[in-house]
Motif scaffolding. Structure first.
Motif, mmCIF file in Angstrom:
data_model
loop_
_atom_site.group_PDB
_atom_site.id
_atom_site.type_symbol
_atom_site.label_atom_id
_atom_site.label_comp_id
_atom_site.label_asym_id
_atom_site.label_seq_id
_atom_site.Cartn_x
_atom_site.Cartn_y
_atom_site.Cartn_z
ATOM 1 N N GLU A 142 0.842 -1.211 0.000
ATOM 2 C CA GLU A 142 0.000 0.000 0.000
ATOM 3 C C GLU A 142 0.871 1.253 0.000
ATOM 4 O OE1 GLU A 142 -3.276 0.190 -0.369
ATOM 5 O OE2 GLU A 142 -3.085 -1.968 -0.694
ATOM 6 N N LYS A 143 2.074 1.100 0.586
ATOM 7 C CA LYS A 143 3.025 2.220 0.674
ATOM 8 C C LYS A 143 4.217 1.909 -0.225
ATOM 9 C CE LYS A 143 3.034 3.710 5.446
ATOM 10 N NZ LYS A 143 3.966 3.766 6.592
ATOM 11 N N ILE A 144 4.691 2.934 -0.948
ATOM 12 C CA ILE A 144 5.813 2.709 -1.872
ATOM 13 C C ILE A 144 6.891 3.769 -1.661
ATOM 14 C CG2 ILE A 144 6.509 2.640 -4.319
ATOM 15 C CD1 ILE A 144 4.543 0.375 -3.797
ATOM 16 N N LEU A 145 8.105 3.304 -1.390
ATOM 17 C CA LEU A 145 9.254 4.227 -1.413
ATOM 18 C C LEU A 145 9.630 4.365 -2.882
ATOM 19 C CD1 LEU A 145 11.544 2.965 1.465
ATOM 20 C CD2 LEU A 145 10.780 5.315 1.170
ATOM 21 N N PHE A 146 9.689 5.601 -3.373
ATOM 22 C CA PHE A 146 9.860 5.807 -4.811
ATOM 23 C C PHE A 146 10.967 6.839 -5.049
ATOM 24 C CE2 PHE A 146 9.133 7.338 -9.012
ATOM 25 C CZ PHE A 146 8.453 6.348 -9.703
ATOM 26 N N GLY A 147 11.955 6.465 -5.856
ATOM 27 C CA GLY A 147 13.016 7.439 -6.114
ATOM 28 C C GLY A 147 13.803 7.092 -7.356
ATOM 29 N N PRO A 148 14.748 7.930 -7.798
ATOM 30 C CA PRO A 148 15.066 9.206 -7.170
ATOM 31 C C PRO A 148 14.246 10.392 -7.721
ATOM 32 C CG PRO A 148 16.914 8.456 -8.572
ATOM 33 C CD PRO A 148 15.771 7.504 -8.765
ATOM 34 N N ASP A 149 13.447 10.218 -8.767
ATOM 35 C CA ASP A 149 12.807 11.406 -9.357
ATOM 36 C C ASP A 149 11.491 11.754 -8.649
ATOM 37 O OD1 ASP A 149 12.279 13.537 -10.962
ATOM 38 O OD2 ASP A 149 11.420 12.370 -12.594
ATOM 39 N N ASN A 150 11.485 12.878 -7.944
ATOM 40 C CA ASN A 150 10.282 13.296 -7.217
ATOM 41 C C ASN A 150 9.131 13.626 -8.162
ATOM 42 O OD1 ASN A 150 11.507 14.998 -4.207
ATOM 43 N ND2 ASN A 150 12.038 13.032 -5.069
ATOM 44 N N ASN A 151 9.431 14.173 -9.336
ATOM 45 C CA ASN A 151 8.344 14.530 -10.264
ATOM 46 C C ASN A 151 7.656 13.292 -10.826
ATOM 47 O OD1 ASN A 151 8.527 17.275 -9.972
ATOM 48 N ND2 ASN A 151 9.933 17.552 -11.693
ATOM 49 N N LEU A 152 8.443 12.275 -11.162
ATOM 50 C CA LEU A 152 7.833 11.024 -11.646
ATOM 51 C C LEU A 152 7.005 10.403 -10.510
ATOM 52 C CD1 LEU A 152 7.490 8.955 -13.941
ATOM 53 C CD2 LEU A 152 9.516 7.781 -13.084
ATOM 54 N N GLY A 153 7.522 10.524 -9.275
ATOM 55 C CA GLY A 153 6.796 10.021 -8.106
ATOM 56 C C GLY A 153 5.432 10.703 -7.971
ATOM 57 N N LYS A 154 5.413 12.036 -8.141
ATOM 58 C CA LYS A 154 4.143 12.782 -8.048
ATOM 59 C C LYS A 154 3.194 12.369 -9.168
ATOM 60 C CE LYS A 154 5.687 17.054 -6.107
ATOM 61 N NZ LYS A 154 6.245 18.312 -6.514
ATOM 62 N N HIS A 155 3.777 12.174 -10.354
ATOM 63 C CA HIS A 155 3.000 11.751 -11.525
ATOM 64 C C HIS A 155 2.287 10.414 -11.212
ATOM 65 C CE1 HIS A 155 2.267 11.158 -15.868
ATOM 66 N NE2 HIS A 155 2.584 9.908 -15.654
ATOM 67 N N VAL A 156 3.023 9.501 -10.583
ATOM 68 C CA VAL A 156 2.455 8.199 -10.234
ATOM 69 C C VAL A 156 1.403 8.370 -9.135
ATOM 70 C CG1 VAL A 156 2.997 5.934 -9.236
ATOM 71 C CG2 VAL A 156 4.508 6.906 -10.962
ATOM 72 N N GLN A 157 1.736 9.198 -8.126
ATOM 73 C CA GLN A 157 0.810 9.395 -6.994
ATOM 74 C C GLN A 157 -0.596 9.787 -7.460
ATOM 75 O OE1 GLN A 157 1.253 9.376 -3.008
ATOM 76 N NE2 GLN A 157 -0.591 8.723 -4.058
ATOM 77 N N LYS A 158 -0.654 10.603 -8.498
ATOM 78 C CA LYS A 158 -1.958 11.060 -9.000
ATOM 79 C C LYS A 158 -2.747 9.955 -9.698
ATOM 80 C CE LYS A 158 -1.182 15.911 -9.646
ATOM 81 N NZ LYS A 158 -0.962 16.992 -10.601
ATOM 82 N N ARG A 159 -2.079 8.863 -10.031
ATOM 83 C CA ARG A 159 -2.718 7.825 -10.838
ATOM 84 C C ARG A 159 -2.911 6.488 -10.122
ATOM 85 N NH1 ARG A 159 -0.221 11.616 -13.517
ATOM 86 N NH2 ARG A 159 -1.036 12.274 -15.551
ATOM 87 N N VAL A 160 -2.415 6.389 -8.890
ATOM 88 C CA VAL A 160 -2.601 5.126 -8.159
ATOM 89 C C VAL A 160 -3.197 5.392 -6.778
ATOM 90 C CG1 VAL A 160 -0.656 3.974 -9.314
ATOM 91 C CG2 VAL A 160 -0.287 5.111 -7.123
ATOM 92 N N ASP A 161 -3.815 4.337 -6.219
ATOM 93 C CA ASP A 161 -4.436 4.463 -4.916
ATOM 94 C C ASP A 161 -3.490 3.918 -3.840
ATOM 95 O OD1 ASP A 161 -6.443 5.112 -3.257
ATOM 96 O OD2 ASP A 161 -7.629 3.282 -3.584
ATOM 97 N N LYS A 162 -2.262 4.416 -3.825
ATOM 98 C CA LYS A 162 -1.265 3.969 -2.841
ATOM 99 C C LYS A 162 -0.548 5.204 -2.329
ATOM 100 C CE LYS A 162 -0.369 -0.376 -5.216
ATOM 101 N NZ LYS A 162 0.379 -1.588 -5.023
ATOM 102 N N GLU A 163 0.209 5.050 -1.231
ATOM 103 C CA GLU A 163 0.973 6.200 -0.726
ATOM 104 C C GLU A 163 2.391 6.149 -1.303
ATOM 105 O OE1 GLU A 163 2.744 8.098 3.410
ATOM 106 O OE2 GLU A 163 1.491 6.286 3.512
ATOM 107 N N ILE A 164 2.763 7.210 -2.014
ATOM 108 C CA ILE A 164 4.111 7.274 -2.599
ATOM 109 C C ILE A 164 4.997 8.141 -1.703
ATOM 110 C CG2 ILE A 164 5.466 7.976 -4.637
ATOM 111 C CD1 ILE A 164 3.507 5.733 -5.328
ATOM 112 N N ILE A 165 6.080 7.543 -1.218
ATOM 113 C CA ILE A 165 7.011 8.283 -0.342
ATOM 114 C C ILE A 165 8.283 8.561 -1.147
ATOM 115 C CG2 ILE A 165 8.273 8.244 1.849
ATOM 116 C CD1 ILE A 165 6.224 5.855 2.564
#
Ligand code: 13P
Ligand code: SF4
Length: 305
Positions: A142-165
């Motif tokens: 449910e929670k995802i550590l995502f890196g290193p690109d913060n912008n790609l992380g935000k892009h994903v956050q808007k499209r999935v029902d999980k928490e992107i850290i």
């Protein structure tokens, strides 16, 4: 496109049973001699399918050549200029990822393929901008550590029902950070009929202001299939070189002419010739790192099918 240098490259390629792989941001002269051109995902897939070749000349940046090595530890992978590094890939050192994993023990770990091999070995899977959403959905966490690109992380956050850290805080591509909403507004005025496309490495507000957000391979597919005639391209400028040669007849304008990835431009025909001749400089990943990272690379390739 034929010169003594082109002939020499062709001959060496045959002699050494070599293949030249190149990223879409390579300069025109390299795009013209490449056996295969692609985005990060397409290059990974191609690197997993080159059993019949002995030598791979990788015209891209370090993490791409490293990934090719991880997939082919028995082959020789050379890069025409060893200085061709992606600064973003070096923004997440191994220690920082280990620390973040300790802080979030229940989180899955997805690293952008633009990361160093030492960090990749601690990831559950990898992604590129072409498959980031699909790969994120493929993990049970449910929670995802995502890196290193913060912008790609935000892009994903808007499209999935999980928490992107995001990890690290502030991880970015300096080239895609150059674009601003004002550039998008200006291009809309200059080319009112154009579809404006940007890359997910761009800032969130730029992505919102554009019509589409796509990986470089996604841009090629979208434009080839579109009836529209004009497009503004919000990524590294040599993507337009690729688009022009592949889809002639469309009007393509850069969102910003100065969007240049300097290290991608270090490769030249002379350096490609020398890399073939000398089978150097070689890209090697330590055996233990390569074998641990392979799991994450393979998971991404399977999840992208
Ligand atoms: P893609 O080619 O996967 O779209 O990524 C662009 C990029 O910046 C690679 O470093
Ligand atoms: Fe790295 Fe950005 Fe260059 Fe891509 S464009 S290789 S992310 S610095």
């Amino acid at each position: 496109m034929s010169s003594p240098l082109h002939e020499e490259i062709k001959q060496l390629k045959e002699e050494k049973n070599a293949i030249i792989l190149a990223h879409n941001y390579q300069p025109k002269e390299i795009q013209e001699i490449a056996d295969f051109l692609g985005d990060s995902l397409e290059l990974c897939i191609k690197a997993s399918e080159i059993d019949d070749k002995d030598l791979v000349v990788f015209c891209g940046v370090d993490f791409m050549a490293e990934t090719a090595y991880i997939l082919n530890p028995d082959k020789k992978i050379v890069i025409p200029d060893l200085e061709a590094e992606c600064p973003m890939a070096h923004m997440l050192p191994e220690e920082e990822l280990i620390k973040a994993k300790k802080e979030h023990p229940d989180a899955g770990v997805i690293l952008y393929v633009n990361s160093i091999a030492e960090s990749k070995q601690h990831a559950d899977t990898l992604c590129t901008s072409a498959n980031a959403v699909k790969v994120t959905e493929s993990l049970p966490h449910e929670k995802i550590l995502f890196g290193p690109d913060n912008n790609l992380g935000k892009h994903v956050q808007k499209r999935v029902d999980k928490e992107i850290i995001p990890v690290p805080k502030g991880g970015h591509c300096y080239v895609h950070k150059l674009f601003h909403v004002e550039d998008v507004e200006l291009k809309r005025k200059e080319h009112p009929n154009a579809i404006i496309i940007c890359h997910p490495e761009c800032n969130d507000d730029v992505q919102e202001a554009c019509d589409e957000t796509l990986s470089t391979g996604g841009m090629l597919k979208f434009i080839a299939e579109s009836d529209a005639e004009e497009f503004v391209i919000g990524t590294e400028v040599d993507m337009i070189t690729r688009l022009n040669s592949e889809i002639p007849g469309k009007k393509l304008y850069p969102l910003l002419e100065g969007a240049i990835c300097e290290t991608m431009k270090l490769h030249t025909l002379e350096k490609v010739r020398d890399a073939l001749k000398n089978e150097a400089p070689e890209v090697v990943v330590p055996e233990d790192v390569a074998s641990k990272s392979l799991k994450a690379v393979q998971h991404m390739l399977d999840a992208s099918k």
